[in-house]
Design a protein around this motif. Structure first.
Motif, PDB file in Angstrom:
ATOM      1  N   CYS A   1       9.925  31.572 -17.086  1.00 48.47           N
ATOM      2  CA  CYS A   1      10.951  31.859 -16.187  1.00 48.47           C
ATOM      3  C   CYS A   1      12.233  30.643 -16.159  1.00 48.47           C
ATOM      4  N   GLU A   2      12.071  29.495 -16.565  1.00 55.65           N
ATOM      5  CA  GLU A   2      13.083  28.331 -16.571  1.00 55.65           C
ATOM      6  C   GLU A   2      13.943  28.879 -17.796  1.00 55.65           C
ATOM      7  N   GLN A   3      13.360  29.229 -18.726  1.00 48.71           N
ATOM      8  CA  GLN A   3      14.352  29.367 -20.070  1.00 48.71           C
ATOM      9  C   GLN A   3      15.329  30.823 -19.670  1.00 48.71           C
ATOM     10  N   ARG A   4      14.616  31.796 -18.873  1.00 47.54           N
ATOM     11  CA  ARG A   4      15.386  32.749 -18.648  1.00 47.54           C
ATOM     12  C   ARG A   4      16.257  32.655 -17.219  1.00 47.54           C
ATOM     13  N   GLY A   5      16.378  31.507 -16.568  1.00 43.95           N
ATOM     14  CA  GLY A   5      17.153  31.207 -15.258  1.00 43.95           C
ATOM     15  C   GLY A   5      16.547  32.021 -14.207  1.00 43.95           C
ATOM     16  N   ILE A   6      15.193  32.194 -14.137  1.00 39.66           N
ATOM     17  CA  ILE A   6      14.701  33.020 -12.966  1.00 39.66           C
ATOM     18  C   ILE A   6      14.040  32.349 -12.165  1.00 39.66           C
ATOM     19  N   PRO A   7      14.523  32.190 -10.878  1.00 43.75           N
ATOM     20  CA  PRO A   7      13.774  31.256  -9.781  1.00 43.75           C
ATOM     21  C   PRO A   7      12.506  31.656  -9.654  1.00 43.75           C
ATOM     22  N   VAL A   8      11.540  30.659  -9.301  1.00 43.77           N
ATOM     23  CA  VAL A   8      10.239  31.003  -9.177  1.00 43.77           C
ATOM     24  C   VAL A   8       9.588  30.462  -7.499  1.00 43.77           C
ATOM     25  N   ALA A   9       9.128  31.243  -6.788  1.00 41.37           N
ATOM     26  CA  ALA A   9       8.538  30.870  -5.521  1.00 41.37           C
ATOM     27  C   ALA A   9       6.985  30.769  -6.046  1.00 41.37           C
ATOM     28  N   LEU A  10       6.298  29.861  -5.781  1.00 42.73           N
ATOM     29  CA  LEU A  10       4.706  29.651  -6.072  1.00 42.73           C
ATOM     30  C   LEU A  10       3.977  29.760  -5.002  1.00 42.73           C
ATOM     31  N   THR A  11       2.855  30.487  -4.936  1.00 38.03           N
ATOM     32  CA  THR A  11       1.974  30.628  -3.888  1.00 38.03           C
ATOM     33  C   THR A  11       0.593  30.518  -4.687  1.00 38.03           C
ATOM     34  N   MET A  12      -0.514  29.919  -3.697  1.00 42.16           N
ATOM     35  CA  MET A  12      -1.650  29.250  -4.531  1.00 42.16           C
ATOM     36  C   MET A  12      -2.949  30.342  -4.676  1.00 42.16           C
ATOM     37  N   GLY A  13      -2.930  31.246  -3.912  1.00 40.02           N
ATOM     38  CA  GLY A  13      -3.801  32.475  -4.079  1.00 40.02           C
ATOM     39  C   GLY A  13      -5.412  31.843  -3.919  1.00 40.02           C
ATOM     40  N   GLY A  14      -6.493  32.356  -4.533  1.00 37.66           N
ATOM     41  CA  GLY A  14      -7.786  31.938  -4.439  1.00 37.66           C
ATOM     42  C   GLY A  14      -8.294  30.936  -5.269  1.00 37.66           C
ATOM     43  N   GLY A  15      -9.378  30.364  -4.737  1.00 42.24           N
ATOM     44  CA  GLY A  15      -9.884  29.336  -5.410  1.00 42.24           C
ATOM     45  C   GLY A  15     -11.353  28.908  -4.585  1.00 42.24           C
ATOM     46  N   TYR A  16     -12.522  29.082  -5.250  1.00 44.75           N
ATOM     47  CA  TYR A  16     -13.714  29.032  -4.441  1.00 44.75           C
ATOM     48  C   TYR A  16     -14.579  28.195  -5.140  1.00 44.75           C
ATOM     49  N   GLY A  17     -14.058  26.988  -5.684  1.00 43.12           N
ATOM     50  CA  GLY A  17     -14.948  26.162  -6.728  1.00 43.12           C
ATOM     51  C   GLY A  17     -16.424  25.775  -5.941  1.00 43.12           C
ATOM     52  N   ARG A  18     -17.474  25.769  -6.881  1.00 41.39           N
ATOM     53  CA  ARG A  18     -18.624  25.133  -6.570  1.00 41.39           C
ATOM     54  C   ARG A  18     -18.800  23.865  -5.956  1.00 41.39           C
ATOM     55  N   VAL A  19     -17.572  23.311  -6.622  1.00 43.62           N
ATOM     56  CA  VAL A  19     -17.195  21.708  -6.204  1.00 43.62           C
ATOM     57  C   VAL A  19     -15.815  21.722  -5.694  1.00 43.62           C
ATOM     58  N   ILE A  20     -15.168  21.765  -4.361  1.00 46.17           N
ATOM     59  CA  ILE A  20     -14.018  22.047  -3.904  1.00 46.17           C
ATOM     60  C   ILE A  20     -13.140  21.196  -4.673  1.00 46.17           C
ATOM     61  N   ASP A  21     -13.529  20.021  -4.825  1.00 48.38           N
ATOM     62  CA  ASP A  21     -12.442  19.019  -5.682  1.00 48.38           C
ATOM     63  C   ASP A  21     -11.986  19.625  -6.720  1.00 48.38           C
ATOM     64  N   ASP A  22     -12.665  20.493  -7.683  1.00 50.99           N
ATOM     65  CA  ASP A  22     -12.589  20.977  -8.995  1.00 50.99           C
ATOM     66  C   ASP A  22     -11.329  21.984  -8.436  1.00 50.99           C
ATOM     67  N   THR A  23     -11.517  22.659  -7.381  1.00 53.02           N
ATOM     68  CA  THR A  23     -10.536  23.811  -7.073  1.00 53.02           C
ATOM     69  C   THR A  23      -9.144  23.106  -6.854  1.00 53.02           C
ATOM     70  N   VAL A  24      -9.176  21.895  -5.901  1.00 48.15           N
ATOM     71  CA  VAL A  24      -8.167  21.089  -5.438  1.00 48.15           C
ATOM     72  C   VAL A  24      -7.487  20.814  -6.705  1.00 48.15           C
ATOM     73  N   ALA A  25      -8.250  20.046  -7.768  1.00 54.69           N
ATOM     74  CA  ALA A  25      -7.642  19.500  -8.972  1.00 54.69           C
ATOM     75  C   ALA A  25      -6.835  20.424  -9.788  1.00 54.69           C
ATOM     76  N   VAL A  26      -7.480  21.689  -9.894  1.00 53.70           N
ATOM     77  CA  VAL A  26      -6.558  22.883 -10.639  1.00 53.70           C
ATOM     78  C   VAL A  26      -5.393  23.186  -9.949  1.00 53.70           C
ATOM     79  N   GLN A  27      -5.239  23.046  -8.589  1.00 52.57           N
ATOM     80  CA  GLN A  27      -3.920  23.564  -7.858  1.00 52.57           C
ATOM     81  C   GLN A  27      -3.298  22.352  -8.011  1.00 52.57           C
ATOM     82  N   LEU A  28      -3.664  21.141  -7.907  1.00 48.34           N
ATOM     83  CA  LEU A  28      -2.820  19.913  -8.288  1.00 48.34           C
ATOM     84  C   LEU A  28      -2.001  19.974  -9.537  1.00 48.34           C
ATOM     85  N   ALA A  29      -2.671  20.368 -10.542  1.00 47.46           N
ATOM     86  CA  ALA A  29      -2.173  20.641 -11.943  1.00 47.46           C
ATOM     87  C   ALA A  29      -1.088  21.539 -11.930  1.00 47.46           C
TER      88      ALA A  29
END
Length: 324
Positions: free
Chosen positions: A271-299
Motif C-alpha cells: 500500500c505504501e509503495q502505491r501511495g494508498i492510505p491504510v486504516a488498520l483494524t484488529m479483528g479476531g484473536g482467540y489464543g489459548r494463551v492471551i499473551d500470544d494474541t497480544v504479541a501478534v497484534q503488537l507486531a
C-alpha cells in the motif's frame, strides 16, 4: 501514528464467555510501553446517522433500545446491555477516526474493530455494527463534500480482510457496490459456514502454514491491483486478524508469529509503495494463551508504525499527494 482505543468501555460478559475482552486493554498497555511513537486517543462514539450509512434504521433502533430478540442476541454472541451499545458505537467511531487520520497522514489504526460479520440488518459472530462498512461510506461522502478547486472523482475503497473468518457481513453490504472491493483470505471450513461471496475470496485449508499462506496473499494482492489498473483504491481498510496464528483456539490454521509479521509487512509495503492510505483494524484473536494474541497484534502495530514512518518521509520530501 494515531491509534484509537475503546477498551475502557467494557462490554460485560457472563463468566465463562470465550470472547477475550481483556486483550484490548493488554494491547493498549503494551503499545504505550513499547511503541511511544503511537499516539493513543480515546475513540469517539458513532452516531445513528453514521451507522445508518451501512445499517438499517430498524436494526440500529433495536440495538440501541434493547429490542433484540434472544435469537438475535445468540447470533451476535453478546447479551444486550447499555454498555454493549456504547462499546459498539465506540468501536465504529474508532475506525471512522482512523480512516480520517489515514487519509491525511497515511496510516492510522483502531485498537479494536474489524467487526466484519455484522450485516445491514443483523449482527453475528461477536460483531454488532460493521465498523469498516460505516467508515468506508462516510469517507466517500466526506471526500466529495470537501471544497476543492477541481471536482474529485469517486473515492474507491478496498478492504483487505486477513482475519481467519470470512468477512461475510462486509461482503453482503457491498455486494452491489463497485466502489468498494472486498478481499478475504480465510479458512475454508471455518465460521461462517455459509459464506457471502465478495469480490475476491480465497479459501485456505485447515493446517495452512506460512509459505502457502504468503503465496496466496501475494497472488491476491496482485489480483487486487490488476482489478484497479485504471484507478487504484484511495483508501484501504486492513483487517489484521491474529486468529490465523498456530496457537489460536478458533483459527484452524498454523501460521507462526513470524509468518504473521511477514503478512503485515507485505500488506503495508504494497500500500505504501502505491501511495494508498491504510486504516488498520484488529479483528479476531482467540489464543489459548492471551499473551500470544497480544504479541501478534503488537507486531502488527510495529509494521504499521514502520509504514507510517515511510509516509512521513514521503511527506517530508513533498511527494505525498492524496489520491483522487
Amino acid at each position: 501514528m494515531q491509534a484509537y482505543y475503546s477498551d475502557h468501555f467494557v462490554l460485560p460478559l457472563p463468566d465463562g464467555h470465550r470472547f477475550p475482552m481483556a486483550k484490548y486493554a493488554l494491547l493498549r498497555e503494551r503499545i504505550a510501553a513499547e511503541l511511544p511513537a503511537v499516539q493513543l486517543v480515546e475513540a469517539p462514539a458513532a452516531t445513528d446517522g453514521e451507522l445508518a450509512l451501512a445499517h438499517e434504521p430498524a436494526y440500529i433502533e433495536a440495538v440501541t433500545r434493547g429490542l433484540l430478540s434472544p435469537t438475535q442476541q445468540r447470533e451476535m454472541g453478546f447479551p444486550w446491555s447499555e454498555r454493549m451499545v456504547e462499546r459498539s458505537r465506540r468501536s465504529v467511531g474508532a475506525t471512522i477516526a482512523a480512516a480520517r487520520a489515514a487519509l491525511k497522514q497515511g496510516v492510522a489504526a483502531n485498537l479494536a474493530g474489524g467487526t466484519h460479520h455484522a450485516q445491514a440488518g443483523r449482527g453475528g459472530g461477536y460483531c454488532v455494527f460493521n465498523d469498516m462498512a460505516v467508515a468506508a461510506r462516510l469517507m466517500q461522502a466526506e471526500w466529495h463534500r470537501t471544497p476543492l478547486t477541481m471536482p474529485r472523482s469517486l473515492l474507491r475503497v478496498a478492504v483487505i480482510d486477513l482475519d481467519v473468518h470470512q468477512g461475510n457481513g462486509t461482503a453482503a453490504i457491498f455486494r452491489d457496490d463497485p466502489s468498494v472491493f472486498t478481499l478475504s483470505l480465510h479458512g475454508a471450513k471455518n465460521f461462517p459456514f455459509r459464506k457471502e461471496p465478495g469480490d475476491l475470496d480465497v479459501e485456505l485449508p485447515d493446517g495452512c502454514q506460512d509459505d502457502e499462506y504468503l503465496q496466496a496473499l501475494d497472488a491476491s494482492l496482485t489480483t487486487l491491483w490488476a482489478r484497479h489498473v485504471d484507478q487504484l483504491p484511495g483508501l484501504v481498510f486492513y483487517l489484521a486478524g491474529a486468529d490465523p496464528h498456530e496457537g489460536d483456539r478458533l483459527g484452524r490454521l498454523k501460521l507462526s508469529a513470524a509468518g504473521l509479521a511477514e503478512r503485515d509487512r507485505r500488506v503495508f509495503t504494497a500500500c505504501e509503495q502505491r501511495g494508498i492510505p491504510v486504516a488498520l483494524t484488529m479483528g479476531g484473536g482467540y489464543g489459548r494463551v492471551i499473551d500470544d494474541t497480544v504479541a501478534v497484534q503488537l507486531a502488527t502495530y510495529r509494521a504499521a508504525l514502520h509504514c507510517a514512518h515511510a509516509w512521513r518521509g514521503r511527506s517530508d520530501e513533498g511527494s505525498h499527494n492524496q489520491r483522487p
